[in-house]
Scaffold this active site. Structure first.
Site, PDB file in Angstrom:
ATOM      1  N   SER A  10     -12.148   6.130  14.276  1.00  0.00           N
ATOM      2  CA  SER A  10     -11.475   5.558  13.109  1.00  0.00           C
ATOM      3  C   SER A  10     -12.450   5.182  11.995  1.00  0.00           C
ATOM      4  CB  SER A  10     -10.675   4.322  13.541  1.00  0.00           C
ATOM      5  OG  SER A  10     -11.534   3.321  14.019  1.00  0.00           O
ATOM      6  N   ASP A  11     -11.863   4.937  10.834  1.00  0.00           N
ATOM      7  CA  ASP A  11     -12.668   4.479   9.700  1.00  0.00           C
ATOM      8  C   ASP A  11     -12.736   2.949   9.718  1.00  0.00           C
ATOM      9  OD1 ASP A  11     -10.210   3.562   8.698  1.00  0.00           O
ATOM     10  OD2 ASP A  11     -10.025   5.168   7.224  1.00  0.00           O
ATOM     11  N   ALA A  12     -13.246   2.358   8.659  1.00  0.00           N
ATOM     12  CA  ALA A  12     -13.430   0.905   8.598  1.00  0.00           C
ATOM     13  C   ALA A  12     -12.110   0.138   8.638  1.00  0.00           C
ATOM     14  CB  ALA A  12     -14.210   0.535   7.334  1.00  0.00           C
TER      15      ALA A  12
END
Length: 131
Positions: A10-12
């Site tokens: 996942s991203d941030a």
């Protein structure tokens, strides 16, 4: 094939990074080939992606449980087209769902000694059984 979404996927914001959906499909396709006894480094036939058409429908998030389904939608003399569909089947809290989040058609061509070649009969029969 079931997959849990981890931090690395996942991203941030905890949303699955777009390229990882393709990685999930690659894993499911590899498992399908392994189950059929199709080895990645056989000189008789190696499958190489020649085209890909992806549709991002919804977002999956950190902790979600995904199910990657793979089916054969086309078979020709030298290539096979597979449909990968990724469903979110549960969220991080265990709430069940059945949401299609990603779909992708992938065409893989059979290569032998770095040249396009006919899919061997036993492999072709396996793909026909998956259709």
């Amino acid at each position: 094939m079931k997959i849990r979404v981890y931090y690395e996927d996942s991203d941030a914001q905890g949303i699955v990074y777009h390229a990882n959906y393709i990685k999930f499909c690659e894993r499911a396709r590899s498992e399908m080939f392994f189950d059929a006894g199709i080895w990645a480094f056989s000189n008789e036939c190696q499958f190489v992606v020649s085209s890909l058409n992806a549709k991002f429908l919804k977002s999956a998030k950190l902790g979600d449980i995904l199910d990657v389904k793979t089916s054969v939608v086309g078979l020709k003399r030298t290539n096979v087209t597979l449909l990968h569909e990724i469903y979110k089947i549960a969220d991080i809290n265990g709430n069940e769902c059945n949401d299609l989040v990603f779909s992708c058609e992938v065409t893989c061509v059979c290569m032998s000694y770095l040249k396009i070649s006919k899919i061997p009969k036993d492999i072709s029969l396996f793909f026909k059984a998956q259709a």
